[in-house]
Each structure stands twice: as C-alpha cells, then as structure tokens.
Design a protein around this motif. Structure first.
Motif, PDB file in Angstrom:
ATOM      1  N   ASP A 270      49.933  27.384  42.860  1.00 31.30           N
ATOM      2  CA  ASP A 270      50.811  26.612  41.979  1.00 31.30           C
ATOM      3  C   ASP A 270      50.107  26.293  40.663  1.00 31.30           C
ATOM      4  N   CYS A 271      48.829  25.922  40.744  1.00 28.81           N
ATOM      5  CA  CYS A 271      48.065  25.597  39.543  1.00 28.81           C
ATOM      6  C   CYS A 271      47.666  26.851  38.772  1.00 28.81           C
ATOM      7  N   ILE A 272      47.207  27.878  39.483  1.00 31.41           N
ATOM      8  CA  ILE A 272      46.776  29.108  38.806  1.00 31.41           C
ATOM      9  C   ILE A 272      47.948  29.731  38.060  1.00 31.41           C
ATOM     10  N   ARG A 273      49.133  29.651  38.658  1.00 27.16           N
ATOM     11  CA  ARG A 273      50.325  30.216  38.016  1.00 27.16           C
ATOM     12  C   ARG A 273      50.571  29.597  36.645  1.00 27.16           C
ATOM     13  N   LEU A 274      50.282  28.303  36.487  1.00 27.95           N
ATOM     14  CA  LEU A 274      50.467  27.644  35.199  1.00 27.95           C
ATOM     15  C   LEU A 274      49.532  28.212  34.145  1.00 27.95           C
ATOM     16  N   PHE A 275      48.297  28.560  34.543  1.00 24.92           N
ATOM     17  CA  PHE A 275      47.360  29.167  33.598  1.00 24.92           C
ATOM     18  C   PHE A 275      47.789  30.587  33.238  1.00 24.92           C
ATOM     19  N   LEU A 276      48.441  31.274  34.166  1.00 26.68           N
ATOM     20  CA  LEU A 276      48.880  32.638  33.899  1.00 26.68           C
ATOM     21  C   LEU A 276      50.035  32.685  32.903  1.00 26.68           C
ATOM     22  N   GLU A 277      50.607  31.530  32.582  1.00 28.64           N
ATOM     23  CA  GLU A 277      51.593  31.483  31.504  1.00 28.64           C
ATOM     24  C   GLU A 277      50.919  31.656  30.143  1.00 28.64           C
ATOM     25  N   TYR A 278      49.609  31.411  30.091  1.00 25.45           N
ATOM     26  CA  TYR A 278      48.875  31.476  28.830  1.00 25.45           C
ATOM     27  C   TYR A 278      47.834  32.593  28.799  1.00 25.45           C
ATOM     28  N   ILE A 287      37.394  33.204  43.005  1.00 24.78           N
ATOM     29  CA  ILE A 287      36.279  33.334  43.937  1.00 24.78           C
ATOM     30  C   ILE A 287      36.650  32.673  45.254  1.00 24.78           C
ATOM     31  N   VAL A 288      36.701  33.440  46.322  1.00 22.91           N
ATOM     32  CA  VAL A 288      36.975  32.915  47.665  1.00 22.91           C
ATOM     33  C   VAL A 288      35.634  32.517  48.271  1.00 22.91           C
ATOM     34  N   SER A 289      35.439  31.230  48.488  1.00 19.48           N
ATOM     35  CA  SER A 289      34.107  30.735  48.850  1.00 19.48           C
ATOM     36  C   SER A 289      33.595  31.346  50.148  1.00 19.48           C
ATOM     37  N   GLU A 290      34.476  31.593  51.126  1.00 13.49           N
ATOM     38  CA  GLU A 290      34.037  32.197  52.388  1.00 13.49           C
ATOM     39  C   GLU A 290      33.451  33.590  52.149  1.00 13.49           C
ATOM     40  N   GLU A 291      34.060  34.335  51.219  1.00 14.36           N
ATOM     41  CA  GLU A 291      33.553  35.664  50.889  1.00 14.36           C
ATOM     42  C   GLU A 291      32.265  35.575  50.077  1.00 14.36           C
ATOM     43  N   SER A 395      51.953  29.950  49.731  1.00 14.31           N
ATOM     44  CA  SER A 395      51.018  29.863  48.617  1.00 14.31           C
ATOM     45  C   SER A 395      49.858  30.834  48.812  1.00 14.31           C
ATOM     46  N   ILE A 396      49.405  30.999  50.065  1.00 17.07           N
ATOM     47  CA  ILE A 396      48.337  31.955  50.361  1.00 17.07           C
ATOM     48  C   ILE A 396      48.784  33.370  50.005  1.00 17.07           C
ATOM     49  N   HIS A 397      50.013  33.717  50.368  1.00 17.99           N
ATOM     50  CA  HIS A 397      50.513  35.059  50.065  1.00 17.99           C
ATOM     51  C   HIS A 397      50.608  35.283  48.546  1.00 17.99           C
ATOM     52  N   GLU A 398      50.989  34.243  47.814  1.00 19.82           N
ATOM     53  CA  GLU A 398      51.035  34.375  46.350  1.00 19.82           C
ATOM     54  C   GLU A 398      49.629  34.564  45.795  1.00 19.82           C
ATOM     55  N   LEU A 399      48.665  33.849  46.354  1.00 21.00           N
ATOM     56  CA  LEU A 399      47.276  34.002  45.931  1.00 21.00           C
ATOM     57  C   LEU A 399      46.774  35.412  46.245  1.00 21.00           C
ATOM     58  N   GLU A 400      47.167  35.957  47.401  1.00 18.99           N
ATOM     59  CA  GLU A 400      46.792  37.326  47.756  1.00 18.99           C
ATOM     60  C   GLU A 400      47.317  38.325  46.728  1.00 18.99           C
ATOM     61  N   ASP A 401      48.525  38.082  46.222  1.00 17.65           N
ATOM     62  CA  ASP A 401      49.072  38.954  45.184  1.00 17.65           C
ATOM     63  C   ASP A 401      48.214  38.891  43.924  1.00 17.65           C
ATOM     64  N   MET A 402      47.741  37.702  43.588  1.00 17.76           N
ATOM     65  CA  MET A 402      46.875  37.541  42.420  1.00 17.76           C
ATOM     66  C   MET A 402      45.536  38.254  42.632  1.00 17.76           C
ATOM     67  N   LEU A 403      45.014  38.161  43.857  1.00 15.17           N
ATOM     68  CA  LEU A 403      43.737  38.796  44.185  1.00 15.17           C
ATOM     69  C   LEU A 403      43.861  40.310  44.330  1.00 15.17           C
ATOM     70  N   GLY A 404      45.042  40.757  44.717  1.00 15.52           N
ATOM     71  CA  GLY A 404      45.245  42.179  44.975  1.00 15.52           C
ATOM     72  C   GLY A 404      44.700  42.616  46.317  1.00 15.52           C
ATOM     73  N   ARG A 405      44.564  41.679  47.246  1.00 10.48           N
ATOM     74  CA  ARG A 405      44.079  42.008  48.587  1.00 10.48           C
ATOM     75  C   ARG A 405      44.499  40.897  49.551  1.00 10.48           C
ATOM     76  N   SER A 406      44.412  41.204  50.832  1.00 15.83           N
ATOM     77  CA  SER A 406      44.807  40.264  51.871  1.00 15.83           C
ATOM     78  C   SER A 406      43.640  39.342  52.241  1.00 15.83           C
ATOM     79  N   LEU A 407      43.977  38.138  52.649  1.00 17.25           N
ATOM     80  CA  LEU A 407      42.983  37.188  53.162  1.00 17.25           C
ATOM     81  C   LEU A 407      43.106  37.036  54.689  1.00 17.25           C
TER      82      LEU A 407
END
Length: 412
Positions: A270-278, A287-291, A395-407
């Motif tokens: 939700d927050c990252i999407r707002l930055f992608l408007e700009y 950065i996925v901290s577990e990875e 929200s996780i699935h939307e983040l996966e789309d941004m990352l271009g990979r599955s979590l």
C-alpha cells in the motif's frame, strides 16, 4: 509552525475573502475535531456534515460518494497532507469544482522549503519499514567510505512539519564538506507515508530502498517495540487499546486485540504503491530481510550496485549486523514513562542537530534501559498468525508482482 496554527490561519484567510459559511469537513486523524472547534468557537459555525469513508453514520458523517443534497453549494475544508490529500482532492473534484475546496494545511513556509535553492542533494532514501532491518542497513552501508549517511539514522525531517527551521536543522546533518564526492542517503522508516513530499524535495532521480519481512513477524516485533516506550499500553483511557485493563500484563491475547487495530502497518505494498506514482519501478529496490540474512554477500553486492557504487569501491559483506532491541519490553508503567520521555528528548535533540547532547543522552539511555527493560518471548497465538497471514495475502501477492518473483517458501 504546527498543524493547529496552519489550519487556524487558513480558516481565517478563507473568511476574510469569502462569505459562504456552509462548510463540509474532510478530516485526517483527529484534525476534523480541531477544524470543527475553530469553526464553532471563533465563527459560531456548525459544519453541514463531515466526510469520512471509513467511519460514516449517514447522519452527520457521510462517505464521499453518498453526500446529501445541497453539497454543491458548500465549501469543502480539506485537512490532510501528502498522498492522502492528493487522493481525497482528486476524488472530491469528481463532485465539485476546485474553487469549492480549501486546503487547510497549505503552508507557505513548507512551499518555501520545496522551492529553495539550498536543498540537500540526496541520491537514495530508505523510507520503510520499521522492524525490518533498517537500523542494521544504516550501520552496514555507513561502513562504505563512498556512502554518506547522517550519524543519526532518523532525522525526522519529512515525517514532521516542514518549515524553514526544520530545513536548516536537516541541512546540518549533510554538511558539504562531509558529503562531497559521496553517494548521499537517508534511512528513515518513518518516511513511508511521505511520497509526495520526498518527490517534491528530492526530485525524479532519487533511488528508493524498502526493507520488508514477513508481515506477521513484523507486526509482533512492532508490538514489542511500542511496548518499550509508548504510553498507551496500560492507560485506562487510551483510545488505541480501549479494551485493555489498567495494569494488564503483556500476553499473546493482548497482542491479538492490538493487532486488529494495527495490522494495516504490515501492508507494505500500500505504501510502496504511493511512491510508484512518482518513481518508476526500476528506481525502487525491495529488500526481503529473510533473503538478505540467508545470503548477505550477494544481496549487499547487488544493493551497492543499485546505489551506484563502482565495483572496485564496493565492500564485501559476509554477515549482517543485528542492531535492534529484540524482545525487550518495558517492565511496568513507570518504565514506560521513563523510556517515552527519553525518546521525546532524543527526537528534540536530533531535530536541533545537538550531537554533543545526543551522545550524552544515548549513553544515559543505554544504562537506564538495563533497569527499565525486560525480555518478553511469548509466541503469538497460532490462531492470530493464521488470521494475520490471511489478511496480508493480497498485499503479499501485490508485493510479489513488484518483486517479479514469488515469496512462497519464504513468507508462506
């Protein structure tokens, strides 16, 4: 200038130029009450109604798409900032003309800062998220001599009222003799809702870094953080945890109730999407901290490339520092009061760039926390974990789309 003064000044300016006293309020947080009080106390005006899509009663509070008749003859007083203001304004313009909208948080000093020729040049910002490794990231990147970061991780600039005084204090963190020839950054998870302000100040070439972790684990860690220095935990009149009994000790059941009100914090997309408007996605690094912790070398090498560090000037990282308070929580109400007071003082010293006093306070704080904090390691209820994961899945699935990979296999 604080929000109350800005709002009061803009209301007074409106009534100097206009006679229309049919007012509708669009609130943000507790600002609707503030606007209503000023209208009533100074002008003896009762607003026609309030617009709130999240808390309407269809009597005095309405959603924006179900306003009662007569709204086109009214003036809409908008008390919001940043991306929230942008969304509300665009939606409202579907119903009324622009001259019917009053921006109550328009601030001339803020505009002066955005138009200033003395703004700090910043190459990258990490605006999110809390409890996802941002403190450790600050410590790690600061080791590279080609990277400049302020000596304090949180400068509180974009997350506070932006005025000339705050800007001067912010510039003190970035002296030209310290930043010259370096990649200049700022790591501040409190900036996650400041997309518009960051864009207006830093411009279109900025690179953005977001640190994320399993949102369920994040939320439990965030809960413990708030139980170290926030005053609401045991307050009987708190509006944030109304059902918690005075003196109730920490427990998985308390977290279960707390999580219902605060789970939105883990919806990273939700927050990252707002930055992608700009900013385009290629200027964003998630950065996925577990990875990261599983392969520190590769991920830190990749991050340095993203920032722009040449190959020959990269540092090799084989382990990542753990710079946080872990499972520590305040022992009792007195400990909460003490820790909160220290945090408030620290905030003030950072904004004043009083580094000498800040060093003294940090030394005192480390000693005091040995007395005020205790370990809390109770796991959350399994039912809470399942419920939260289900809530976060879209929200996780939307983040996966941004990352271009599955979590899958990492978070679920």
């Amino acid at each position: 200038m604080n929000e109350k003064k800005i709002i009061a000044n803009n209301i007074r300016a409106y009534f100097k130029e206009n006679e229309n006293r049919n007012i509708i309020i669009l609130p943000l947080r507790n600002l609707s009450g503030l606007v209503s009080d000023i209208l009533n106390d100074e002008y003896h005006i009762q607003e026609q109604f309030i617009i709130d899509n999240n808390g309407y009663d269809m009597k005095h509070i309405y959603p924006i798409d179900q306003m009662p008749e007569g709204y086109k003859e009214c003036t809409f007083m908008l008390a919001a900032t940043g991306s929230v203001k942008k969304v509300l304004r665009e939606k409202l313009l579907e119903y009324v003309s622009e001259d019917r909208i009053v921006d109550l948080l328009f601030d001339e000093e803020c505009e002066q800062v955005f138009q200033s020729d003395s703004k700090v040049h910043i190459d990258f910002i990490c605006p999110g998220f809390h409890k996802c490794g941002t403190t450790s990231l600050h410590y790690a990147l600061a080791q590279n001599p080609r990277i400049f970061l302020p000596r304090v991780k949180e400068t509180y600039f974009f997350g506070s009222a932006i005025d000339v005084m705050a800007h001067e204090a912010f510039k003190n963190h970035y002296r030209p003799e310290d930043t010259m020839g370096k990649f200049v950054g700022d790591i501040e998870p409190g900036y996650k809702n400041s997309a518009e302000d960051i864009y207006r100040y830093c411009g279109p070439d900025l690179k953005l870094i977001f640190c994320v972790r399993n949102p369920v684990d994040f939320l439990y860690s965030y809960f413990k953080m708030e139980m170290r220095d926030e005053l609401f935990m045991l307050e009987p009149s708190s509006s944030r945890v109304e059902n918690d009994r005075w003196g109730e000790q920490l427990s998985p059941e308390m977290f279960d109730r707390w999580a219902i009100k605060h789970r939105f914090r883990g919806r990273y997309s939700d927050c990252i999407r707002l930055f992608l408007e700009y900013y385009p996605l290629e200027q964003v690094k998630i950065i996925v901290s577990e990875e990261l912790y599983a392969d520190v070398y590769s991920h830190m090498d990749d991050l340095q490339s993203f920032i722009g560090i040449p190959e020959e000037e990269k540092l090799e990282y084989y382990e990542f520092p753990h710079e946080n308070m872990g499972s520590k929580v305040a022992k009792d109400q007195v400990a909460l009061d003490i820790n909160k007071s220290i945090q408030q003082l620290r905030h003030s010293l950072v904004q004043k760039s009083d580094f000498h006093s800040l060093d003294l306070l940090d030394n005192i704080q480390r000693k005091i926390e040995k007395i005020t904090l205790t370990d809390y390691n109770e796991p959350m209820l399994e039912s809470t974990r399942r419920s939260l994961l289900d809530y976060y899945m879209d929200s996780i699935h939307e983040l996966e789309d941004m990352l271009g990979r599955s979590l899958q296999g990492v978070w679920y």
